[in-house]
Design an enzyme around this catalytic site. Structure first.
Site, PDB file in Angstrom:
ATOM      1  N   ASN A 203       6.971  -9.945   8.697  1.00 48.37           N
ATOM      2  CA  ASN A 203       6.979  -8.834   9.651  1.00 48.37           C
ATOM      3  C   ASN A 203       8.435  -8.389   9.794  1.00 48.37           C
ATOM      4  O   ASN A 203       9.264  -9.127  10.338  1.00 48.37           O
ATOM      5  CB  ASN A 203       6.413  -9.322  10.987  1.00 48.37           C
ATOM      6  CG  ASN A 203       6.592  -8.295  12.093  1.00 48.37           C
ATOM      7  OD1 ASN A 203       7.050  -7.173  11.862  1.00 48.37           O
ATOM      8  ND2 ASN A 203       6.247  -8.697  13.304  1.00 48.37           N
TER       9      ASN A 203
ATOM     10  N   SER B 228      -1.597  -7.282   4.394  1.00 49.03           N
ATOM     11  CA  SER B 228      -2.479  -7.026   3.242  1.00 49.03           C
ATOM     12  C   SER B 228      -2.092  -7.875   2.030  1.00 49.03           C
ATOM     13  O   SER B 228      -1.566  -7.355   1.035  1.00 49.03           O
ATOM     14  CB  SER B 228      -2.421  -5.550   2.852  1.00 49.03           C
ATOM     15  OG  SER B 228      -2.660  -4.737   3.952  1.00 49.03           O
TER      16      SER B 228
ATOM     17  N   ARG C 242       0.842  -1.213   0.000  1.00 50.72           N
ATOM     18  CA  ARG C 242       0.000   0.000   0.000  1.00 50.72           C
ATOM     19  C   ARG C 242       0.873   1.258   0.000  1.00 50.72           C
ATOM     20  O   ARG C 242       2.075   1.178   0.214  1.00 50.72           O
ATOM     21  CB  ARG C 242      -0.845   0.046   1.289  1.00 50.72           C
ATOM     22  CG  ARG C 242      -1.719  -1.132   1.495  1.00 50.72           C
ATOM     23  CD  ARG C 242      -2.615  -0.963   2.710  1.00 50.72           C
ATOM     24  NE  ARG C 242      -1.953  -1.324   3.962  1.00 50.72           N
ATOM     25  CZ  ARG C 242      -1.758  -0.479   4.965  1.00 50.72           C
ATOM     26  NH1 ARG C 242      -2.134   0.780   4.873  1.00 50.72           N
ATOM     27  NH2 ARG C 242      -1.173  -0.881   6.074  1.00 50.72           N
TER      28      ARG C 242
ATOM     29  N   LYS D 217      11.781   6.950  14.447  1.00 52.47           N
ATOM     30  CA  LYS D 217      12.298   7.537  13.206  1.00 52.47           C
ATOM     31  C   LYS D 217      13.618   8.280  13.472  1.00 52.47           C
ATOM     32  O   LYS D 217      14.494   8.341  12.597  1.00 52.47           O
ATOM     33  CB  LYS D 217      11.266   8.489  12.582  1.00 52.47           C
ATOM     34  CG  LYS D 217      10.002   7.797  12.111  1.00 52.47           C
ATOM     35  CD  LYS D 217      10.246   6.849  10.940  1.00 52.47           C
ATOM     36  CE  LYS D 217       8.949   6.425  10.281  1.00 52.47           C
ATOM     37  NZ  LYS D 217       9.154   5.447   9.201  1.00 52.47           N
TER      38      LYS D 217
ATOM     39  N   THR E  71      -2.235   9.094   3.136  1.00 52.85           N
ATOM     40  CA  THR E  71      -2.296   7.654   2.867  1.00 52.85           C
ATOM     41  C   THR E  71      -3.160   6.996   3.947  1.00 52.85           C
ATOM     42  O   THR E  71      -3.604   7.667   4.882  1.00 52.85           O
ATOM     43  CB  THR E  71      -0.890   7.003   2.927  1.00 52.85           C
ATOM     44  OG1 THR E  71      -0.435   7.095   4.284  1.00 52.85           O
ATOM     45  CG2 THR E  71       0.093   7.692   1.998  1.00 52.85           C
TER      46      THR E  71
ATOM     47  N   ALA F 256       2.929  -7.258   5.501  1.00 48.00           N
ATOM     48  CA  ALA F 256       2.724  -7.985   6.756  1.00 48.00           C
ATOM     49  C   ALA F 256       1.339  -8.629   6.796  1.00 48.00           C
ATOM     50  O   ALA F 256       1.190  -9.770   7.195  1.00 48.00           O
ATOM     51  CB  ALA F 256       2.899  -7.043   7.946  1.00 48.00           C
TER      52      ALA F 256
ATOM     53  N   ILE G 155       1.191  13.067   4.558  1.00 45.35           N
ATOM     54  CA  ILE G 155       0.763  12.617   3.229  1.00 45.35           C
ATOM     55  C   ILE G 155      -0.519  11.814   3.438  1.00 45.35           C
ATOM     56  O   ILE G 155      -0.588  10.971   4.341  1.00 45.35           O
ATOM     57  CB  ILE G 155       1.857  11.716   2.590  1.00 45.35           C
ATOM     58  CG1 ILE G 155       3.191  12.471   2.526  1.00 45.35           C
ATOM     59  CG2 ILE G 155       1.440  11.252   1.194  1.00 45.35           C
ATOM     60  CD1 ILE G 155       4.398  11.576   2.552  1.00 45.35           C
TER      61      ILE G 155
ATOM     62  N   ASN H  13      10.823   0.985   3.874  1.00 47.07           N
ATOM     63  CA  ASN H  13       9.630   1.839   3.917  1.00 47.07           C
ATOM     64  C   ASN H  13       8.607   1.405   4.968  1.00 47.07           C
ATOM     65  O   ASN H  13       7.908   2.240   5.526  1.00 47.07           O
ATOM     66  CB  ASN H  13       8.998   1.838   2.516  1.00 47.07           C
ATOM     67  CG  ASN H  13       7.595   2.381   2.507  1.00 47.07           C
ATOM     68  OD1 ASN H  13       7.390   3.594   2.503  1.00 47.07           O
ATOM     69  ND2 ASN H  13       6.599   1.497   2.507  1.00 47.07           N
TER      70      ASN H  13
ATOM     71  N   TYR I 257       2.558  11.276  18.755  1.00 43.43           N
ATOM     72  CA  TYR I 257       3.538  10.692  17.833  1.00 43.43           C
ATOM     73  C   TYR I 257       4.843  10.267  18.527  1.00 43.43           C
ATOM     74  O   TYR I 257       5.799   9.877  17.867  1.00 43.43           O
ATOM     75  CB  TYR I 257       3.830  11.723  16.739  1.00 43.43           C
ATOM     76  CG  TYR I 257       4.329  11.156  15.431  1.00 43.43           C
ATOM     77  CD1 TYR I 257       3.480  10.479  14.559  1.00 43.43           C
ATOM     78  CD2 TYR I 257       5.664  11.309  15.047  1.00 43.43           C
ATOM     79  CE1 TYR I 257       3.937   9.976  13.349  1.00 43.43           C
ATOM     80  CE2 TYR I 257       6.131  10.808  13.839  1.00 43.43           C
ATOM     81  CZ  TYR I 257       5.260  10.148  12.999  1.00 43.43           C
ATOM     82  OH  TYR I 257       5.709   9.654  11.797  1.00 43.43           O
TER      83      TYR I 257
HETATM   84  N1  LIG Z   1       1.611   9.075   5.419  1.00 40.29           N
HETATM   85  C1  LIG Z   1       2.359  10.012   5.967  1.00 40.29           C
HETATM   86  O1  LIG Z   1       1.881  11.091   6.332  1.00 40.29           O
HETATM   87  C2  LIG Z   1       3.834   9.797   6.110  1.00 40.29           C
HETATM   88  C3  LIG Z   1       4.640  10.917   6.334  1.00 40.29           C
HETATM   89  C4  LIG Z   1       6.021  10.749   6.457  1.00 40.29           C
HETATM   90  C5  LIG Z   1       6.564   9.492   6.395  1.00 40.29           C
HETATM   91  N2  LIG Z   1       5.770   8.412   6.192  1.00 40.29           N
HETATM   92  C6  LIG Z   1       6.418   7.112   6.156  1.00 40.29           C
HETATM   93  O2  LIG Z   1       6.219   6.538   4.892  1.00 40.29           O
HETATM   94  C7  LIG Z   1       6.286   5.117   5.010  1.00 40.29           C
HETATM   95  C8  LIG Z   1       5.081   4.494   4.346  1.00 40.29           C
HETATM   96  O3  LIG Z   1       3.932   5.035   4.959  1.00 40.29           O
HETATM   97  P1  LIG Z   1       2.500   5.066   4.257  1.00 40.29           P
HETATM   98  O4  LIG Z   1       1.889   6.362   4.628  1.00 40.29           O
HETATM   99  O5  LIG Z   1       2.611   4.652   2.850  1.00 40.29           O
HETATM  100  O6  LIG Z   1       1.789   3.939   5.149  1.00 40.29           O
HETATM  101  P2  LIG Z   1       0.650   2.874   4.834  1.00 40.29           P
HETATM  102  O7  LIG Z   1      -0.191   3.316   3.672  1.00 40.29           O
HETATM  103  O8  LIG Z   1      -0.005   2.627   6.145  1.00 40.29           O
HETATM  104  O9  LIG Z   1       1.485   1.581   4.387  1.00 40.29           O
HETATM  105  C9  LIG Z   1       2.327   0.954   5.311  1.00 40.29           C
HETATM  106  C10 LIG Z   1       2.961  -0.245   4.642  1.00 40.29           C
HETATM  107  O10 LIG Z   1       3.845  -0.861   5.587  1.00 40.29           O
HETATM  108  C11 LIG Z   1       3.522  -2.239   5.698  1.00 40.29           C
HETATM  109  N3  LIG Z   1       3.829  -2.733   7.037  1.00 40.29           N
HETATM  110  C12 LIG Z   1       3.348  -2.311   8.228  1.00 40.29           C
HETATM  111  N4  LIG Z   1       3.885  -3.023   9.226  1.00 40.29           N
HETATM  112  C13 LIG Z   1       4.722  -3.929   8.653  1.00 40.29           C
HETATM  113  C14 LIG Z   1       5.572  -4.941   9.153  1.00 40.29           C
HETATM  114  N5  LIG Z   1       5.662  -5.178  10.462  1.00 40.29           N
HETATM  115  N6  LIG Z   1       6.290  -5.676   8.275  1.00 40.29           N
HETATM  116  C15 LIG Z   1       6.194  -5.456   6.938  1.00 40.29           C
HETATM  117  N7  LIG Z   1       5.413  -4.510   6.402  1.00 40.29           N
HETATM  118  C16 LIG Z   1       4.683  -3.757   7.254  1.00 40.29           C
HETATM  119  C17 LIG Z   1       2.055  -2.316   5.360  1.00 40.29           C
HETATM  120  O11 LIG Z   1       1.756  -3.625   4.950  1.00 40.29           O
HETATM  121  P3  LIG Z   1       0.410  -4.398   5.442  1.00 40.29           P
HETATM  122  O12 LIG Z   1      -0.726  -3.628   4.849  1.00 40.29           O
HETATM  123  O13 LIG Z   1       0.550  -5.750   4.871  1.00 40.29           O
HETATM  124  O14 LIG Z   1       0.423  -4.348   6.934  1.00 40.29           O
HETATM  125  C18 LIG Z   1       1.951  -1.282   4.233  1.00 40.29           C
HETATM  126  O15 LIG Z   1       2.340  -1.857   3.005  1.00 40.29           O
HETATM  127  C19 LIG Z   1       6.415   4.827   6.494  1.00 40.29           C
HETATM  128  O16 LIG Z   1       7.763   4.611   6.819  1.00 40.29           O
HETATM  129  C20 LIG Z   1       5.883   6.092   7.129  1.00 40.29           C
HETATM  130  O17 LIG Z   1       6.384   6.302   8.435  1.00 40.29           O
HETATM  131  C21 LIG Z   1       4.416   8.531   6.040  1.00 40.29           C
END
Ligand SMILES: NC(=O)c1ccc[n+]([C@@H]2O[C@H](COP(=O)([O-])OP(=O)(O)OC[C@H]3O[C@@H](n4cnc5c(N)ncnc54)[C@H](OP(=O)(O)O)[C@@H]3O)[C@@H](O)[C@H]2O)c1
Length: 249
Positions: free
Chosen positions: A61, A37, A13, A157, A188, A35, A186, A88, A150
């Site tokens: 995981n 999805s 995702r 982080k 998401t 993990a 972002i 990521n 947070y």
């Molecule tokens: N969204 C924001 O505002 C934002 C801002 C700055 C940085 N980030 C960073 O960007 C990165 C991606 O975030 P996102 O917003 O794209 O999040 P997201 O849409 O929630 O996606 C998270 C992804 O991580 C996977 N994941 C979670 N726990 C896991 C584990 N234990 N082992 C393997 N995979 C795992 C999920 O897979 P499953 O679905 O299979 O669990 C999913 O594919 C993260 O590092 C986040 O901290 C996000």
């Protein structure tokens, strides 16, 4: 010559999925990790295969070192090489300081910080077989400034960014370039877990000097730059992609 291979953790995702697809468009075969999805991971794989690239989908995981080792074992068996690793995947407990418990700390630190060390060790062993590679982690602004609820993710982080500097020095001798990209808010699925989601989105829309929120593609563009040869003298840095939001109060 075998094709170059990229692993993106958490690529079922969000940002990880978009990075995996962009890397496939750039010609990499892709290791998709997730993990929970499974169906979304399979959809990402289908989209990449339509581009003519090979995929390997691995449920693991990343906070569990044994699962990490098994995942890299599969990569070695199927592709026999690794050129890019995008760290990521992230998770975390979003609560005020006084509500945090030991298992919340362990869960968050294991997935967001510990995973980078043990994935990078395994990645480096594969990368050095082909004279090097690139590692890029995804971080967030909460590593350097206060964001409500947070605490644990912010601390995890910050550790990831410090580890990025140590890895950059010690893996340089294997010709591995290590950096991170840190994003502002972002929209998401990750934001759905924030009790103050609406407030975060409104702040990002209204108060970003660049005039708009950060999009997934802004993060992916920076990841692609950091793995390019043009960026090879950038080492151990965390590049902030927030449209200037963190420059303000
Ligand atoms: N969204 C924001 O505002 C934002 C801002 C700055 C940085 N980030 C960073 O960007 C990165 C991606 O975030 P996102 O917003 O794209 O999040 P997201 O849409 O929630 O996606 C998270 C992804 O991580 C996977 N994941 C979670 N726990 C896991 C584990 N234990 N082992 C393997 N995979 C795992 C999920 O897979 P499953 O679905 O299979 O669990 C999913 O594919 C993260 O590092 C986040 O901290 C996000």
């Amino acid at each position: 010559m075998t094709n170059k291979v990229a692993l993106v953790t958490g690529s079922s995702r969000g940002i990880g999925r978009a990075a995996a697809i962009r890397l496939a468009k750039a010609g990499y075969d892709i290791v998709i990790n997730y993990a929970r999805s499974k169906s979304k991971a399979m959809e990402t794989a289908q989209e990449i295969e339509k581009l003519g690239r090979k995929t390997l989908v691995v449920k693991a995981n990343v906070g569990d070192v044994e699962k990490v080792k098994n995942m890299f074992g599969e990569i070695a068996e199927v592709f026999g090489r690794l050129d890019v690793f995008v760290n990521n995947a992230a998770s975390g407990v979003l609560r005020p300081v006084m509500e945090l418990e030991e298992n919340h700390w362990n869960w968050t630190m294991n997935i967001n910080s510990k995973a980078l060390l043990f994935c990078a060790q395994e990645a480096a062993k594969l990368m050095e077989k082909n004279d090097g590679g690139k590692i890029v982690s995804v971080s967030s602004i909460g590593s350097i400034r206060y964001l409500e609820n947070y605490t644990l993710v912010g601390v995890s982080k910050a550790a990831l960014e410090a580890l990025t500097r140590y890895l950059a020095v010690e893996l340089a001798q294997k010709n591995i370039v290590v950096n991170a990209v840190s994003g502002g808010a972002i929209d998401t699925e990750a934001l759905q877990h924030f009790p103050n989601r609406e407030q975060l989105l409104e702040d990002a829309r209204k108060n970003t000097p660049a005039g708009r929120m950060v999009q997934i593609e802004d993060m992916v563009n920076t990841i692609m730059f950091l793995i390019s040869e043009e960026a090879s003298m950038i080492r151990g840095q965390t590049i902030i992609v927030d449209g200037g939001r963190s420059l303000l109060v």
